[in-house]
Design an enzyme around this catalytic site. Structure first.
Site, PDB file in Angstrom:
ATOM      1  CB  THR A 147      -0.195  -6.078   0.475  1.00  0.00           C
ATOM      2  OG1 THR A 147      -0.656  -6.408   1.779  1.00  0.00           O
ATOM      3  CG2 THR A 147      -0.908  -4.847  -0.028  1.00  0.00           C
ATOM      4  CE  LYS A 197      -2.694  -1.187  11.450  1.00  0.00           C
ATOM      5  NZ  LYS A 197      -1.817  -0.218  10.764  1.00  0.00           N
ATOM      6  CB  ILE A 210      -0.964  -0.027   1.212  1.00  0.00           C
ATOM      7  CG1 ILE A 210      -1.956  -1.194   1.069  1.00  0.00           C
ATOM      8  CG2 ILE A 210      -1.705   1.293   1.354  1.00  0.00           C
ATOM      9  CD1 ILE A 210      -2.816  -1.452   2.311  1.00  0.00           C
ATOM     10  CB  VAL A 265      -5.411  -4.088   0.600  1.00  0.00           C
ATOM     11  CG1 VAL A 265      -4.718  -3.505  -0.628  1.00  0.00           C
ATOM     12  CG2 VAL A 265      -6.476  -3.134   1.119  1.00  0.00           C
ATOM     13  CE1 TYR A 300      -2.192  -4.808  11.853  1.00  0.00           C
ATOM     14  CE2 TYR A 300      -4.493  -5.333  11.543  1.00  0.00           C
ATOM     15  CZ  TYR A 300      -3.336  -4.757  11.087  1.00  0.00           C
ATOM     16  OH  TYR A 300      -3.317  -4.120   9.863  1.00  0.00           O
ATOM     17  CB  SER A 323      -6.572  -2.077  10.090  1.00  0.00           C
ATOM     18  OG  SER A 323      -7.197  -3.317   9.813  1.00  0.00           O
ATOM     19  CG  ASP A 328      13.250   0.273  13.100  1.00  0.00           C
ATOM     20  OD1 ASP A 328      12.026   0.515  13.195  1.00  0.00           O
ATOM     21  OD2 ASP A 328      13.817  -0.623  13.745  1.00  0.00           O
ATOM     22  CG  ASP A 368      10.000  -0.027   3.878  1.00  0.00           C
ATOM     23  OD1 ASP A 368      10.512  -1.012   4.429  1.00  0.00           O
ATOM     24  OD2 ASP A 368       8.813  -0.005   3.490  1.00  0.00           O
TER      25      ASP A 368
END
Ligand SMILES: NC(=O)c1ccc[n+]([C@@H]2O[C@H](COP(=O)([O-])OP(=O)(O)OC[C@H]3O[C@@H](n4cnc5c(N)ncnc54)[C@H](O)[C@@H]3O)[C@@H](O)[C@H]2O)c1
Length: 257
Positions: free
Chosen positions: A192, A161, A20, A190, A157, A144, A65, A39
């Site tokens: 990925t 989010k 993304i 999505v 997770y 998300s 990082d 990244d």
């Protein structure tokens, strides 16, 4: 370049080496922005910049990082030196988590939150002084569907989010007097690496079809479909939108049964 919804803007995107984030960088560039990519994946980051450069885009990459305070500060000032200070920040870098709530160690907990929540704050903290000085800026946090709905086996997770959406609201209120908007985009499924990883873990060949079956639009989204919404929210076309969370999920989050 020079034309488009983001003409003249300097857009920093975290996690831009693939998926993304890479699509966000490409759409922002198409819309006229200079793009700064961050990244941990050096090879992917450099490859993305090389691809953008073919189209004449003003782009730069710094291996960063986002969980490391010093690396974030140095990357943000390095990219600002090359491209100008960020007028848009997209906090996209993130990772999944499949921990067991009882067996999980404190270190594992801290590692997940460092990427999915703390890193977004560190990045915002680094770009905000220049935005405040110019009384202009926009931040988009990639949250998300897990900010509101979740699934078994992905602890914690959803907490990360949900926290990111909460931070979006706090930052939006605190930065509004400075003319800075802060919003969240919440993708559903999505296509990925993260989603492939999720399907692979399920060890059930029918899992992908089951996922498709619960999508009102009948398919998984593309990174570009998320990127289009992110770039709209980042741009002045969304000048009255702040503190909001936009779903990009093919209707998945609207469904009860
Ligand atoms: N793919 C989906 O279905 C989906 C759905 C909802 C939300 N999201 C969110 O979208 C964002 C992007 O996901 P994606 O699917 O493109 O994932 P991806 O794994 O393809 O890309 C994530 C990128 O983040 C980078 N990254 C990871 N840790 C980092 C760190 N500490 N510092 C800097 N970069 C780091 C990775 O190297 C990678 O390039 C994530 O925040 C993810 O939680 C994805």
């Amino acid at each position: 370049m020079g034309q488009g919804r983001l003409a003249g803007e300097v857009v920093f995107v975290t996690g831009a080496a693939q998926g993304i984030g890479r699509a966000i960088a490409a759409v922002a560039a198409r819309e006229g922005a200079s793009v700064g990519l961050l990244d941990i994946d050096e090879e992917g980051g450099r490859a993305t910049v090389a691809e953008l450069a073919v189209d004449g885009v003003n782009a730069a990459f710094v291996r960063t990082d986002i969980t490391d305070e010093a690396q974030v500060a140095s990357a943000v000032s390095g990219l600002a030196g090359q491209l100008g200070a960020a007028s848009v920040l997209v906090n996209n870098a993130g990772r999944n988590s499949y921990a067991d709530p009882v067996a999980m160690t404190v270190k594992e907990w801290d590692d997940v939150f460092a990427v999915d929540l703390k890193g977004a704050w560190l990045m915002a903290r680094a770009v905000l002084p220049a935005m405040i000085e110019r009384r202009q800026g926009s931040i988009v946090n990639i949250a998300s569907v897990h900010s509101k709905l979740t699934t078994q086996g992905m602890f914690p997770y959803a907490a990360c989010k949900s926290g990111l959406v909460g931070m979006t609201r706090s930052l939006a209120l605190d930065m509004a007097p400075h003319g800075i908007r802060v919003n969240a985009v919440s993708p559903g499924y999505v296509r990925t690496r993260l989603v492939d990883e999720y399907f692979a873990l399920k060890d059930d060949p029918s899992v992908e079809q089951k996922v498709l079956d619960v999508h009102p639009l009948g398919r998984i989204g593309t990174p570009e479909e998320v990127a289009e919404v992110v770039c709209f929210l980042a741009s002045s076309a969304a000048s009255y939108v702040t503190g909001s969370e936009w779903n990009v999920d093919g209707g998945f989050g609207a469904r009860f049964a």
